[in-house]
Design a protein around this motif. Structure first.
Motif, mmCIF file in Angstrom:
data_model
loop_
_atom_site.group_PDB
_atom_site.id
_atom_site.type_symbol
_atom_site.label_atom_id
_atom_site.label_comp_id
_atom_site.label_asym_id
_atom_site.label_seq_id
_atom_site.Cartn_x
_atom_site.Cartn_y
_atom_site.Cartn_z
ATOM 1 N N LEU A 266 73.274 89.310 99.059
ATOM 2 C CA LEU A 266 72.857 88.437 97.963
ATOM 3 C C LEU A 266 73.962 87.445 97.606
ATOM 4 N N GLU B 8 74.100 84.858 100.336
ATOM 5 C CA GLU B 8 72.976 83.927 100.207
ATOM 6 C C GLU B 8 73.213 82.936 99.073
ATOM 7 N N GLN B 9 73.792 83.403 97.977
ATOM 8 C CA GLN B 9 74.091 82.506 96.865
ATOM 9 C C GLN B 9 75.171 81.483 97.251
ATOM 10 N N LYS B 10 76.202 81.947 97.966
ATOM 11 C CA LYS B 10 77.251 81.027 98.424
ATOM 12 C C LYS B 10 76.670 79.982 99.363
#
Length: 167
Positions: A63, A66-68
């Protein structure tokens, strides 16, 4: 026939002793098996808990990654759209004759090709000869620099993606 009752009694006592010893040993093995089954159950529970915790940690890592990557993609898209907007403005200024591109020309070979120098104190070239570019050529130069800018932005995005994955 004289049955030796004492001998039968002794044999019965010996058999009863073996039977009770057998039962005791059977009870002891049963208890050991129950303890071993309990320990195996606890070990399996600990392994399941550890597996669940590891899965949660991996999901948290994924997660975060994915955010980065989403933030990096947004940054890349913003840079790309800013570059496109700047190139569009430059093309518009060139098309409306608001801006003219010129090049420095060797003073010896450019007799009579002098472009008037704009008045002001911001210039750094003193008494240099400049030739104005044809607007079509200026548009081609802007298109080439646009493609180069896009390529550099895409390269930076790829490098950022690789750095994010390798961390």
């Amino acid at each position: 026939m004289n049955v030796p009752w004492r001998l039968i009694g002794v044999v019965l006592l010996v058999l009863a002793g073996f039977g009770s010893a057998w039962q005791f040993q059977d009870w002891r093995y049963g208890r050991q098996l129950a303890e071993q089954a309990k320990l195996n159950g606890e070990t399996l529970n600990q392994l399941a808990t550890a597996g669940t915790e590891a899965q949660k940690a991996e999901q948290a890592k994924r997660l975060a990654l994915e955010q980065k990557l989403a933030a990096s993609e947004q940054t890349h898209y913003r840079k790309l759209s800013d570059a496109q907007r700047n190139q569009d403005r430059l093309r518009d200024r060139l098309a409306t004759a608001d801006l003219r591109l010129s090049i420095l020309v060797d003073a010896d070979s450019a007799s009579g090709c002098d472009v008037p120098k704009a008045t002001g104190t911001g210039g750094v070239d003193h008494a240099t000869v400049r030739a104005r570019l044809d607007p079509a050529h200026a548009q081609r130069i802007v298109a080439i620099t646009d493609a180069g800018d896009r390529g550099l932005i895409a390269l930076q995005a790829c490098q950022s993606y690789i750095r994010t994955l390798s961390n």
